[in-house]
Design a protein around this motif. Structure first.
Motif, short mmCIF file in Angstrom:
data_model
loop_
_atom_site.label_atom_id
_atom_site.label_comp_id
_atom_site.label_asym_id
_atom_site.label_seq_id
_atom_site.Cartn_x
_atom_site.Cartn_y
_atom_site.Cartn_z
N THR A 143 -15.58 119.57 56.00
CA THR A 143 -14.13 119.40 56.01
C THR A 143 -13.57 119.91 54.68
O THR A 143 -14.32 120.19 53.75
CB THR A 143 -13.73 117.93 56.16
N GLY B 268 -12.12 118.26 52.54
CA GLY B 268 -12.47 117.29 51.50
C GLY B 268 -13.93 117.34 51.12
O GLY B 268 -14.39 116.50 50.35
N MET C 182 -16.49 116.82 53.12
CA MET C 182 -17.34 115.90 53.85
C MET C 182 -17.92 116.62 55.07
O MET C 182 -17.35 117.57 55.57
CB MET C 182 -16.54 114.68 54.32
N ALA D 270 -16.58 112.81 58.57
CA ALA D 270 -17.36 112.07 57.56
C ALA D 270 -18.61 111.41 58.13
O ALA D 270 -18.65 110.22 58.39
CB ALA D 270 -16.49 111.02 56.86
N TYR E 269 -22.96 111.19 57.57
CA TYR E 269 -23.95 111.31 56.51
C TYR E 269 -25.32 111.63 57.10
O TYR E 269 -25.64 111.20 58.20
CB TYR E 269 -24.00 110.03 55.69
N ILE F 94 -20.33 106.20 58.60
CA ILE F 94 -20.35 105.26 57.50
C ILE F 94 -20.66 103.85 57.99
O ILE F 94 -21.22 103.02 57.27
CB ILE F 94 -19.01 105.31 56.72
N VAL G 174 -27.15 115.60 48.63
CA VAL G 174 -26.12 114.65 48.24
C VAL G 174 -26.67 113.22 48.29
O VAL G 174 -26.52 112.44 47.39
CB VAL G 174 -24.88 114.74 49.16
N ARG G 175 -27.36 112.94 49.38
CA ARG G 175 -27.85 111.58 49.57
C ARG G 175 -29.10 111.27 48.77
O ARG G 175 -29.25 110.19 48.22
CB ARG G 175 -28.12 111.35 51.06
N TYR G 176 -30.02 112.20 48.73
CA TYR G 176 -31.34 111.90 48.16
C TYR G 176 -31.57 112.49 46.78
O TYR G 176 -32.69 112.50 46.30
CB TYR G 176 -32.45 112.38 49.09
#
Ligand SMILES: Nc1ncnc2c1ncn2[C@@H]1O[C@H](COP(=O)(O)OP(=O)(O)O)[C@@H](O)[C@H]1O
Ligand SMILES: [Mg+2]
Lengths: 796, 189
Positions: free
Chosen positions: B44, B46, B48, B60, B62, B81, B109-111
């Motif tokens: 997006t 933003g 995301m 959004a 993940y 989320i 981003v997450r890990y």
């Protein structure tokens, strides 16, 4: 306009306070923010994509200002707890997390172009929330759509959640309590050296904490045994004197006087030999005596130490144990105290004895002949060098093989405990292969250790003997010249051999000492830990717990920014029964944990009869609250002891009544040993349901004003459950009861029901109210009924 | 569940001899697998990740890896989320390259955790060890609490180190360390 490249470093380390203030001020002015308008600032240290990059977030009444560094962090990233040499001075600035990490050395001063700035007006932002990533957090603003504005590593989590909380308040136009901001300003660094405490709740700076202080503190445990200590030291002295006399007697006195027919002992060979035997015997006797006394004392000292630690542990809150896995904690305390015990028995006493020996021998040798003495010490540096080089390696290898043994043991124990599973799935072959691998590993490590120790010790021996040979050679020459009698040479050689042992020991004791002081420190750490749930000094003590229980706006999480309970409002009327239902993981157990103050709420309050639990003494709570928790636990001991755990003075009859009510009486009587059956580790294996009934009996006997049943009957069959319920009903009448249950039928007597979903109470009211509402509760009931019907079909 | 996903599961199982069992399991588990035929990912404005699946838009989402250590880029669970699973991406090859790249980026981003290339210094003092290392994100210095569980092998060769704040650092293959580096960490393993 020039900016120092890395804000973190400047601000955090206070390298140049003036400059860091200016840097911040310049960034603020670039964004058009006046310093006084700033409500909160957060310097995020991670880029959204990964990698370290600074983003400064500034919250004002106008909205959010973002300054984003364009460059990845250069230089190093220092995380919390790491001591920085250069910053002796430490300053905690409002905008900086003390210790959340910093980057160092502004390698290049950069210009304002290195930061891109942005302003998101307050009215455009719907919310500012934190998404938990793995070991990091992501700040997400919701404008028209969601957008990740910055990321930060774990250390900044609580500050970030404060930012998000403050934002909510600003958005809603609520007032911001000053305490909210103060809380984060707590000193987290050691005032002496500026090092950040590795753990904020443990105000201990490992750097500044002196080993000698720990040692002194350990010695304090020996104070009650002063007399024994004095006797032991006196015996040691005697032992050393006797031992030191022997070489002189066997050398100089025997050869140069008795045999040579000169001096005081001329010709009296028998007397000299007798003396030698006497001194040897005495030295041995003294040695045995002090060894015995010392061991006895050391055991008592360590026993005292362990009880002190255990007492200290009892007053700590649950979360301390949860952070540090109780199992490990216990093994650690045990290992550490065993280590200290050895240190007290072997280390300390040998240290004193050896020190006496070294000093004594050196003095005697110097008095006898200083030239020969110097020769004596010649190979010593070589020995020390070898010991220092080789012993760490040896130690490492021994440690390695020790670890492999542990691996081997735990593998064996695993597969024995799991025999049933192994056999049930026919996996014996696989287990054998696994064992073989681990075993081979161990064998390899053991071999390497043996090889090295097999080389080192012979070499050490040769070196020691080399010293002897040197003396023989030089001394022999001196004898030839007639400068020295033969007996003296012999005395020298004896003394020299006596010297090497203690010196080797002294060399090792340094490592051993600091190792043991670490063990001591870990033990004291527990003693020093400040309980999080702590009685106030002027805590109110109630003789009985009266009144309604009221939760207002309770928010609680085990970790920052992971609230499990979110703004709970609830009222339990005195003497009534509250039923709590909800999916597993909804936070039901957490809710009762907070009510009984096993944990302290983060926000809001829990009140008993209008008094905040934080103002109550813990005993007035514990004495009147009985919990049957989901996790059932039996202690090692008899069943009767288990039931009477809280009230050890109760009568036998009371125990029987309680277990009758808990539906345990029948199965207990079926056991061959009845109430005397030993349960717990190593004892009789009770089934899950039986254990559960024991813990119900325990709570019943406690006779609490508030009874909490957390899925207390979950592992019982329906029939037993109904029986227990009927018995409990009489007991519960007039008492406040909070019951959590999966089986809704269990709650049919509840006056009031609350449905918890995702940490919030989504519905509350009486059974019929809730059914009429046709919401979550009605849904649960429907599902429950269906399940019941299925059961009937299956059973039919 | 769409028939496609079952087919996909069947396809996979054909390589395995216990084919019927797997099919049964797949049917019982009713997992939605995402691939280019039924889902499309995009970023997006933003920044995301958004996904469209079976005509439904999810803003959004993940990316959670099912095996973050042993096989990071496979069996990616796409979640909202609220932790609701939209579906699983079995492997990156099930999507075009651009999407695959997007997913890899989201994994990062997450890990994100610095990977240690070289250990510079490990020093122990009073129950804490102080580490200095060269990582793919520059030099890092961190503090690890002593005791069990802070330094652990998550695969036979991959070492995960957790500092006092829970920050994670990774040694991708400890057997590839030099002797000197290995000696620094051996006592902690
Ligand atoms: N000691 C703890 N530390 C961290 N998280 C916990 C702890 N105990 C429970 N939780 C988490 O809190 C949530 C609610 O747990 P709990 O209150 O036990 O649920 P319930 O009793 O409704 O099944 C769960 O997500 C669980 O993982
Ligand atoms: Mg529970």
């Amino acid at each position: 306009m020039r900016f120092a490249f890395s804000l973190h470093f400047l601000i955090q380390n206070g390298v140049d306070d003036v400059q860091s203030d200016r840097t911040k001020a310049q960034l603020l002015s670039q964004m058009g923010v006046a310093e006084k308008d700033v409500i909160y600032e957060l310097l995020c240290d991670r880029s959204v994509e990964g990698g370290f990059r600074d983003t400064l977030l500034v919250l004002t009444a106008k909205g959010l200002f973002i300054a984003c560094s364009r460059k990845e962090l250069e230089g190093e990233k220092v995380f919390r707890g790491f001591p920085l040499k250069k910053n002796k001075r430490f300053r905690s600035l409002a905008m900086v997390t003390p210790g959340a990490g910093s980057s160092s050395e502004p390698e290049a001063a950069a210009t304002a172009d290195d930061w891109s700035t942005e302003h998101i007006p307050l009215e455009d932002i719907e919310s500012l929330s934190i998404v938990n990533l793995v070991a990091s957090g992501l700040l997400v603003v919701k404008t028209k759509e969601e957008r990740a504005i910055a990321a930060f590593t774990n250390g900044l989590m609580s500050r970030a959640s404060l930012l998000s909380k403050l934002f909510d308040k600003v958005k809603k136009g609520e007032e911001i309590e000053p305490e909210l901001l103060e809380k984060n300003e707590a000193e987290e660094n050691c005032p002496a050296c500026g090092m950040i405490y590795p753990e904020p709740e443990r105000r201990i700076c490992p750097k500044c904490m002196k080993k000698s202080a720990i040692f002194a503190r350990l010695l304090k445990f020996a104070v009650p045994y002063k007399k024994t200590v004095a006797i032991v030291i006196f015996l040691m002295l005697l032992n050393a004197v006797c031992a030191l006399a022997i070489p002189y007697l066997t050398g100089t006195v025997l050869f140069d006087q008795a045999l040579a027919g000169k001096g005081a002992f001329a010709g009296q060979i028998g007397l000299v030999v007798g003396l030698i035997i006497l001194f040897r015997t005495l030295s041995l006797l003294f040695g045995i005596l002090y060894g015995y006394l010392n061991a006895k004392m050391a055991i008592s000292v360590v026993f005292d130490l362990k009880s002190a630690v255990f007492t200290a542990m009892q007053r700590l809150s649950l979360s301390f144990f949860q952070r540090r896995q109780t199992g490990h904690l216990m093994t650690r305390i045990n290992n550490d105290s065993t280590e200290l015990q050895f240190f007290f028995i072997d280390g300390l006493s040998y240290f004193i004895v050896n020190l006496m020996n070294i000093i004594g021998i050196t003095v005697i040798l110097l008095m006898l002949d200083w030239k020969l003495t110097l020769l004596c010490f010649l190979p010593l540096p070589l020995v020390i060098l070898l010991v220092q080089k080789a012993f760490p390696k040896l130690w490492r290898l021994s440690w390695r093989s020790h670890r492999r043994v542990s691996a081997l043991n735990s593998m064996i124990s695993d597969s024995i405990k799991g025999t049933r599973v192994v056999k049930a799935f026919g996996m014996e072959k696989k287990e054998m292969t696994r064992f073989h691998g681990v075993n081979q590993n161990y064998a390899g490590a053991e071999q390497r250790y043996s090889k090295l120790s097999g080389t080192i010790f012979p070499v050490l021996n040769v070196l020691t003997q080399l010293g002897g040979m040197l003396i023989w050679a030089f001394g022999g020459w001196m004898i030839m010249q007639g400068e020295m009698p033969f007996g003296l040479l012999l005395t020298f050689v004896y003394y020299m051999y006596m010297l090497y042992g203690p010196i080797e020991f002294m060399n090792n004791i340094v490592g051993w000492w600091s190792h043991c002081m670490s063990a001591g420190q870990r033990i004291f750490e527990i003693q020093d830990a400040v309980p999080e749930v702590q009685d106030k000094e002027d805590a109110i003590h109630l003789s009985t717990l009266k009144g309604d229980i009221e939760l207002s706006n309770v928010t609680f999480g085990y970790e920052p920014n992971k609230p499990i309970l979110k703004g709970i409002n609830l009222k339990v009327k005195e003497g009534e029964m509250l039923g709590i239902v909800g999916h597993s993981g909804a936070g039901k157990s957490t809710l009762v944990n907070v009510i009984s103050r096993l944990y302290e709420v983060n926000e809001g309050a829990v009140r008993f009869g209008g008094i905040d639990v934080r103002d109550l003494s813990s005993s007035s709570l514990r004495n009147h609250i009985g919990i049957v928790s989901q996790e059932i636990y039996v202690f090692s001991g008899s069943i009767a002891e288990n039931i009477a755990y809280v009230n050890p003075d109760c009568s036998i009859e009371e125990i029987i009544y309680a277990s009758r009510i808990a539906g345990a009486h029948d199965f207990i009587n079926k056991l061959p040993d009845g109430y005397d059956t030993i349960v717990g580790t190593g004892g009789y294996d009770l089934s899950g349901g039986e254990k559960q009934r024991l813990s119900i009996a325990r709570a019943v006997l406690h006779n609490p004003r508030l009874l909490i049943l957390d899925e207390a009957t979950a592992s019982l069959d329906t029939e037993t459950e109904v029986q227990i319920q009927e018995a409990l009903e009489k007991l519960i009448r007039g008492r406040t009861t909070i019951a959590i249950a999966h089986r809704l039928s269990t709650l049919r007597n509840a006056h009031y029901l609350a449905v918890v979903e995702d940490g919030k109470i989504v519905e509350e009211g009486s059974h019929s109210d809730l059914l009429a509402k046709d919401g979550s509760y009605a849904g649960l009931v429907k599902k429950h009924d269906e399940a019941l019907k299925m059961n009937e079909v299956v059973l039919a | 569940m769409t028939t496609k996903t079952i087919e996909a599961a069947t396809e996979q199982s054909e390589q395995v001899s216990t084919e019927p069992v797997i099919t049964e399991l797949a049917e019982a588990a009713a997992i939605t697998f995402l691939d280019r035929s039924n889902a499309s990912f995009r970023l997006t404005e933003g920044g995301m990740l958004a996904v469209e699946h079976d005509g439904k838009q999810h803003e959004a989402v993940y990316v959670h890896s099912s095996f973050p250590h042993s096989n990071r880029a496979s069996y990616l669970s796409i979640r909202t989320i609220e932790n609701k699973e939209i579906g699983i991406v079995r492997q990156l090859e099930d999507f075009d390259e651009a999407t695959a790249e997007l997913l890899v980026q989201q994994l990062q981003v997450r890990y994100f955790a610095p990977q240690i290339n070289k250990l510079l210094k490990v020093k122990e003092e009073f129950g804490y060890s102080y580490w200095e290392a060269e990582t793919d994100s520059g030099i890092v210095k961190f503090t690890v609490r002593g005791g069990v569980g802070q330094i652990k092998l998550v695969t036979p060769v991959r070492l995960l180190i957790t500092d006092v704040d829970g920050n994670r650092f990774i040694i991708p293959d400890y057997t590839a360390l030099s002797d000197k580096e290995y000696r620094m960490i051996e006592l902690y393993m």
